[in-house]
Design an enzyme around this catalytic site. Structure first.
Site, PDB file in Angstrom:
ATOM      1  N   SER A  96      32.372  40.882  53.989  1.00  0.00           N
ATOM      2  CA  SER A  96      31.451  41.661  54.262  1.00  0.00           C
ATOM      3  C   SER A  96      32.028  43.247  53.178  1.00  0.00           C
ATOM      4  CB  SER A  96      31.474  42.255  55.636  1.00  0.00           C
ATOM      5  OG  SER A  96      30.401  43.107  55.731  1.00  0.00           O
ATOM      6  N   HIS A 121      27.676  38.940  53.055  1.00  0.00           N
ATOM      7  CA  HIS A 121      26.465  38.968  53.778  1.00  0.00           C
ATOM      8  C   HIS A 121      25.744  40.245  53.725  1.00  0.00           C
ATOM      9  CE1 HIS A 121      28.766  40.146  57.878  1.00  0.00           C
ATOM     10  NE2 HIS A 121      28.668  41.057  56.893  1.00  0.00           N
TER      11      HIS A 121
END
Length: 196
Positions: A96, A121
């Site tokens: 992330s 993501h």
């Protein structure tokens, strides 16, 4: 508990916590979630090292599951703002916001250890309250998603449409896959041993 390192000097022994000792070698370590506190610490260390020597590279080691997008952008923008090149190195997991910061290093100086994992993501968020408040939060998440995807596209060379598709769900990569994707530039293996 933070390990203490004892160093012999001409004036006796001197004790440092391990992170202070690494900082003397221009090594910054992000080994936790990106929060306001961790981001402020990283930004302060980067600014200190730039003030100490603006010509000498800085090394940012990352083992992070991600965290706050706002605080991560603070680190990202500081990396882009300061004069020294920042080498980024994934040790373990850069997921992330951790992967986003890994990608923020100077081109040619973004690395990973061989068994690390990299994951990108879309930003996560939760909203509650009145419908208008939820809409405000949803609009902000969509804005941040576009901003993150645009930066990832710029840093990796991937088309924005591919980034948007790949970040729709958790997208894990090995270091060699992350090289092909453009997030990192090389995989670090064992350091060469010099024989005297």
């Amino acid at each position: 508990m933070i390990p203490i390192v004892v160093e012999e000097t001409g004036r006796g022994e001197r004790a440092f916590d391990i992170y202070s000792r690494l900082l003397r070698e221009r090594i910054v370590f992000l080994g936790e979630q990106v929060t306001n506190d961790s981001a402020n610490r990283i930004v302060a260390q980067l600014l200190f090292l730039e003030a100490e020597d603006p010509e000498k590279d800085i090394f940012l080691y990352i083992n992070s599951p991600g965290g706050s997008v706002y605080d991560g952008f603070g680190i990202f923008d500081t990396i882009q703002h300061i004069k020294p090149d920042v080498h980024t190195v994934c040790v373990g997991l850069a997921a992330s916001m951790g992967a986003f910061l890994l990608c923020a290093g100077a081109k040619g100086k973004r690395s990973s250890l061989q068994h690390s994992r990299i994951m990108i993501h879309q930003p996560l968020g939760g909203a509650r309250g009145q419908a208008t408040d939820i809409r405000i939060q949803a609009d902000e998440i969509l804005f941040l998603k576009q901003k993150l995807n645009t930066e990832l596209s710029n840093r990796t060379g991937q088309p924005l449409s591919k980034i948007a598709e790949d970040t729709d769900r958790d997208f894990y990569m090995s270091p060699s896959e992350a090289i092909s994707y453009g997030i990192i530039d090389n995989v670090l293996n064992k350091k060469p041993v010099s024989v005297l």
